[in-house]
Design an enzyme around this catalytic site. Structure first.
Site, PDB file in Angstrom:
ATOM      1  N   GLU A  34      49.006  40.407  48.413  1.00 43.87           N
ATOM      2  CA  GLU A  34      48.174  40.299  47.207  1.00 43.87           C
ATOM      3  C   GLU A  34      47.400  41.591  46.995  1.00 43.87           C
ATOM      4  OE1 GLU A  34      47.368  38.999  44.565  1.00 43.87           O
ATOM      5  OE2 GLU A  34      47.164  36.824  44.570  1.00 43.87           O
ATOM      6  N   ASP A  35      47.124  41.899  45.747  1.00 47.10           N
ATOM      7  CA  ASP A  35      46.296  43.066  45.460  1.00 47.10           C
ATOM      8  C   ASP A  35      44.835  42.787  45.792  1.00 47.10           C
ATOM      9  OD1 ASP A  35      46.066  41.204  43.397  1.00 47.10           O
ATOM     10  OD2 ASP A  35      46.509  42.603  41.788  1.00 47.10           O
ATOM     11  N   ASP A  81      39.705  37.338  44.874  1.00 41.13           N
ATOM     12  CA  ASP A  81      38.415  37.284  44.209  1.00 41.13           C
ATOM     13  C   ASP A  81      37.790  35.913  44.525  1.00 41.13           C
ATOM     14  OD1 ASP A  81      36.396  38.061  42.450  1.00 41.13           O
ATOM     15  OD2 ASP A  81      37.478  37.409  40.683  1.00 41.13           O
ATOM     16  N   PHE A 130      34.272  44.643  38.986  1.00 38.71           N
ATOM     17  CA  PHE A 130      35.651  44.585  38.501  1.00 38.71           C
ATOM     18  C   PHE A 130      36.284  45.962  38.719  1.00 38.71           C
ATOM     19  CE2 PHE A 130      39.201  44.551  35.590  1.00 38.71           C
ATOM     20  CZ  PHE A 130      39.701  43.266  35.754  1.00 38.71           C
ATOM     21  N   ARG A 143      46.925  50.842  36.043  1.00 41.25           N
ATOM     22  CA  ARG A 143      47.605  50.489  37.296  1.00 41.25           C
ATOM     23  C   ARG A 143      48.058  51.740  38.033  1.00 41.25           C
ATOM     24  NH1 ARG A 143      48.637  44.903  37.121  1.00 41.25           N
ATOM     25  NH2 ARG A 143      49.145  44.044  35.086  1.00 41.25           N
TER      26      ARG A 143
HETATM   27  P1  5GP Z   1      41.185  34.761  42.120  1.00 45.47           P
HETATM   28  O1  5GP Z   1      42.031  33.578  41.836  1.00 45.47           O
HETATM   29  O2  5GP Z   1      41.105  35.125  43.578  1.00 45.47           O
HETATM   30  O3  5GP Z   1      39.800  34.612  41.537  1.00 45.47           O
HETATM   31  O4  5GP Z   1      41.769  35.974  41.302  1.00 45.47           O
HETATM   32  C1  5GP Z   1      42.840  36.692  41.736  1.00 45.47           C
HETATM   33  C2  5GP Z   1      43.431  37.534  40.640  1.00 45.47           C
HETATM   34  O5  5GP Z   1      42.453  37.934  39.644  1.00 45.47           O
HETATM   35  C3  5GP Z   1      43.932  38.832  41.237  1.00 45.47           C
HETATM   36  O6  5GP Z   1      45.246  38.694  41.740  1.00 45.47           O
HETATM   37  C4  5GP Z   1      43.817  39.774  40.064  1.00 45.47           C
HETATM   38  O7  5GP Z   1      44.950  39.664  39.250  1.00 45.47           O
HETATM   39  C5  5GP Z   1      42.613  39.282  39.287  1.00 45.47           C
HETATM   40  N1  5GP Z   1      41.392  40.028  39.665  1.00 45.47           N
HETATM   41  C6  5GP Z   1      40.352  39.578  40.391  1.00 45.47           C
HETATM   42  N2  5GP Z   1      39.420  40.532  40.556  1.00 45.47           N
HETATM   43  C7  5GP Z   1      39.887  41.630  39.912  1.00 45.47           C
HETATM   44  C8  5GP Z   1      39.373  42.970  39.723  1.00 45.47           C
HETATM   45  O8  5GP Z   1      38.294  43.372  40.190  1.00 45.47           O
HETATM   46  N3  5GP Z   1      40.161  43.809  39.000  1.00 45.47           N
HETATM   47  C9  5GP Z   1      41.355  43.442  38.463  1.00 45.47           C
HETATM   48  N4  5GP Z   1      42.028  44.358  37.774  1.00 45.47           N
HETATM   49  N5  5GP Z   1      41.866  42.190  38.623  1.00 45.47           N
HETATM   50  C10 5GP Z   1      41.139  41.305  39.339  1.00 45.47           C
END
Ligand code: 5GP
Length: 175
Positions: A99-100, A103, A152, A165
């Site tokens: 995963e990138d 959050d 973010f 990206r």
């Molecule tokens: P989660 O379900 O953990 O809240 O969110 C995960 C997804 O939200 C990540 O895979 C990503 O696509 C997006 N995301 C969450 N935080 C960030 C951030 O700081 N920057 C970006 N570009 N995407 C984020």
């Protein structure tokens, strides 16, 4: 790139590459003699995954999933829709989700449940970035690149409206 949306740099290119090398070394040790399948979550993880996989020194395969989270672009709802499923059957295999960023953790929680139901032999997570302050669910993230503050971020795969990206570093988005 002269763009005012690109704010403070949180992780520099050489820090990214060094950490990726360390994670790959750890994974190579842990998965020697296993049946490793890396699963990248499109699109953000592609950049991290391709750098990571090139440094892994044990046999491995790659597959991809695309998911969409219902909710706004910057806030995850935890309700996830599969846009593209795996090509591979993962039953009995050693699966590592790449995963990138984690959050709230809701997307990953869904993926762990969904992939876990297919009976892989092992199921672990490798996340480049994590925002501990934002976590809503406790998840086993075996490999983590960097912990970052509640901002973010863009770059190294992470987008804002599909842009940025390609930045070779991770930076805060100036809004
Ligand atoms: P989660 O379900 O953990 O809240 O969110 C995960 C997804 O939200 C990540 O895979 C990503 O696509 C997006 N995301 C969450 N935080 C960030 C951030 O700081 N920057 C970006 N570009 N995407 C984020």
């Amino acid at each position: 790139m002269d763009d005012h949306a690109i704010g403070d740099i949180l992780v520099k290119p050489d820090e990214l590459q060094n950490r990726v090398r360390e994670l790959a070394a750890e994974i190579s040790r842990d998965y020697a003699d296993r049946d490793l399948v890396l699963i990248g979550v499109l699109k953000g993880a592609v950049f991290f995954l391709s750098d990571l996989m090139r440094q892994i020194e044990v046999p491995c395969e790659v597959d991809f999933m695309a998911v969409a989270s219902y909710g706004s672009a910057t806030k995850s709802s935890g309700v996830v829709r599969i846009l593209k499923d795996l090509d591979a059957v993962i039953e009995g295999r050693d699966v590592l989700i790449v995963e990138d960023i984690v959050d709230s953790g809701l997307t990953l929680q869904y993926l762990l449940r969904n992939l876990g139901a297919r009976n892989p032999r092992t199921l672990e997570v490798c996340a480049l970035l994590t925002k501990p302050e934002r976590r809503k669910v406790n998840l086993p993230t075996r490999y983590v690149g960097f912990e970052i503050p509640n901002r973010f971020v863009i770059g190294y795969g992470l987008d804002h409206g599909e842009r940025y990206r390609n930045l070779p570093f991770v930076a805060v988005l100036n809004e």
